[in-house]
Design a protein around this motif. Sequence first.
Motif, PDB file in Angstrom:
ATOM      1  N   ASP A  22      -6.964  11.362  57.829  1.00  0.00           N
ATOM      2  CA  ASP A  22      -6.897  12.317  56.716  1.00  0.00           C
ATOM      3  C   ASP A  22      -6.450  13.688  57.216  1.00  0.00           C
ATOM      4  O   ASP A  22      -5.652  14.378  56.560  1.00  0.00           O
ATOM      5  N   PHE A  23      -6.961  14.084  58.373  1.00  0.00           N
ATOM      6  CA  PHE A  23      -6.587  15.378  58.963  1.00  0.00           C
ATOM      7  C   PHE A  23      -5.097  15.411  59.288  1.00  0.00           C
ATOM      8  O   PHE A  23      -4.401  16.394  58.995  1.00  0.00           O
ATOM      9  N   LEU A  24      -4.581  14.338  59.864  1.00  0.00           N
ATOM     10  CA  LEU A  24      -3.159  14.274  60.188  1.00  0.00           C
ATOM     11  C   LEU A  24      -2.299  14.301  58.936  1.00  0.00           C
ATOM     12  O   LEU A  24      -1.222  14.906  58.915  1.00  0.00           O
ATOM     13  N   ALA A  25      -2.766  13.666  57.886  1.00  0.00           N
ATOM     14  CA  ALA A  25      -1.995  13.601  56.646  1.00  0.00           C
ATOM     15  C   ALA A  25      -1.803  14.971  56.015  1.00  0.00           C
ATOM     16  O   ALA A  25      -0.853  15.189  55.249  1.00  0.00           O
ATOM     17  N   GLN A  26      -2.690  15.898  56.336  1.00  0.00           N
ATOM     18  CA  GLN A  26      -2.618  17.237  55.751  1.00  0.00           C
ATOM     19  C   GLN A  26      -1.821  18.210  56.616  1.00  0.00           C
ATOM     20  O   GLN A  26      -1.673  19.375  56.262  1.00  0.00           O
ATOM     21  N   ARG A  27      -1.279  17.724  57.739  1.00  0.00           N
ATOM     22  CA  ARG A  27      -0.624  18.631  58.688  1.00  0.00           C
ATOM     23  C   ARG A  27       0.605  19.313  58.092  1.00  0.00           C
ATOM     24  O   ARG A  27       0.784  20.530  58.244  1.00  0.00           O
ATOM     25  N   ASP A  28       1.461  18.573  57.409  1.00  0.00           N
ATOM     26  CA  ASP A  28       2.666  19.174  56.835  1.00  0.00           C
ATOM     27  C   ASP A  28       2.314  20.261  55.824  1.00  0.00           C
ATOM     28  O   ASP A  28       2.986  21.296  55.753  1.00  0.00           O
ATOM     29  N   ALA A  29       1.240  20.038  55.065  1.00  0.00           N
ATOM     30  CA  ALA A  29       0.814  21.036  54.087  1.00  0.00           C
ATOM     31  C   ALA A  29       0.362  22.313  54.781  1.00  0.00           C
ATOM     32  O   ALA A  29       0.630  23.430  54.293  1.00  0.00           O
ATOM     33  N   ARG A  30      -0.279  22.176  55.931  1.00  0.00           N
ATOM     34  CA  ARG A  30      -0.725  23.363  56.667  1.00  0.00           C
ATOM     35  C   ARG A  30       0.465  24.153  57.201  1.00  0.00           C
ATOM     36  O   ARG A  30       0.461  25.386  57.193  1.00  0.00           O
TER      37      ARG A  30
ATOM     38  N   VAL B  37       3.188  27.868  67.342  1.00  0.00           N
ATOM     39  CA  VAL B  37       4.204  28.084  66.316  1.00  0.00           C
ATOM     40  C   VAL B  37       4.001  27.126  65.141  1.00  0.00           C
ATOM     41  O   VAL B  37       3.855  27.540  63.996  1.00  0.00           O
ATOM     42  N   ASP B  38       3.960  25.835  65.443  1.00  0.00           N
ATOM     43  CA  ASP B  38       3.803  24.816  64.402  1.00  0.00           C
ATOM     44  C   ASP B  38       2.408  24.203  64.361  1.00  0.00           C
ATOM     45  O   ASP B  38       2.144  23.338  63.533  1.00  0.00           O
ATOM     46  N   SER B  39       1.527  24.604  65.275  1.00  0.00           N
ATOM     47  CA  SER B  39       0.202  23.985  65.392  1.00  0.00           C
ATOM     48  C   SER B  39       0.323  22.482  65.607  1.00  0.00           C
ATOM     49  O   SER B  39      -0.531  21.704  65.176  1.00  0.00           O
TER      50      SER B  39
END
Length: 434
Positions: free
Chosen positions: A39-47, A103-105
């Motif tokens: 779930d955490f990885l799935a939200q990465r692009d949104a961050r 830069v991109d976290s």
Amino acid sequence: MQTTHDDPYLIISSDCHAGLPTERYRPYLESAFHRDFDDFLAQRDARIEESTRLGIRNETFARKWFEEHEEGLRGGWDAAQRVKELDGDGVAGEVVFPDADAVDSGTAAPFGVGLGLSGDQDPELGMAGARAHNRWLAEFCSTHPERHCGVALLPVTGEVERVVAEIHRARESGLGALMIPAMWVDKAPYHDRRYDPVWAAAAETGMPVVTHSGAAPRHEYGDHLGIYVSEVTWWPARPLWFLLWSGAFERHPGLRFGVAESGCWWLPNLLWFMDRLHLGAHGGKKLSPFADLKRPPHEYLDRQIFVCATNTKRRELAQRYEIGVDNILWGSDFPHPEGTWPRTREWLRETFHDIPVAETRRMLGQAAADVFGFDTAALAPLARRIGPTPADLGQPAGQGPVEESWRRARETGRHWLTGHDFPFVGRDTGVRET
């Protein structure tokens, strides 16, 4: 370690960064948390999109940065590439904080417990993510243990027994320092006695406790990036006065505490102000005595407090006699773009060219070795091979004129204690000024 004037510098960066590409932390994370990790990885692009919208991420700069430094940036998690980059910078040893990618976290530790570590993480997820990073970091640092001091992530606002257990586990695994949240949000502040077992364990294991810039109440700032930039270095400094005024340094004389990547420009005036209050300045006479402190603040600073002054500025070096030369630990911030890599040698020449060699040696390496426990004898042969010399930094062989140019500043030191002239302060200690 005995040195002559011409010997190369033994440089230890007090602030570097390493971390796996986030998805590769899975083997280091307990299986019970794998679904949460997905779930955490799935939200990465949104961050990332949110960071771009707020101006925290400059798309044009990011693209250019990654294109120009692709090989070197692999040193954020590739041990062989890392030593190549450190050697190129002349850095023999380093203190290793999380998040190689600023830069991109893209190398964020699981569940956001890297540089964004704050007191409001879910206690279970926060500790799981911290342990995953700490396991990987211990493995990473073991490749060249004499060169790396790994900083364990420590979500200190969680259950005290588990926090203390992680301190001992991290120490046994070979890590050498502890990073705690700069913010406790809705949890107990650091003056609370519930943390005393944590401070005691840190002192017992000889692991310095450090905060690092990154966390801030971004939800308050809206789209105003300037507010974030103005405050982001204040939050990691804040725990210092919570620990000091509550007597934590008095109760735990073996506790070492540092503030990383927040500069040290703020420290002279803060120290002056705190000393005056403790010594009975006119403006503080109406206050009750500070019973938790048995000595003035500057003595705790010199005994237990340090600043990992990343990419130390000329203005800060000019204040070094107020801060304390031994309290300033230089850092390169590798591999972050706001640091000195890959032009560290040029940065050092531009910054230290007129600083006395003996003081330069302390700030560039020896002070960090003392704080973080580096074996300077083990690093000496490497330093002789890769370290820049005083001549490389533009420092003259004849140190007399250099020493003389700083004589008045050195004698003045902390003017409120020495009684030397300082703008707007007479020859008194400054305690009675209005």
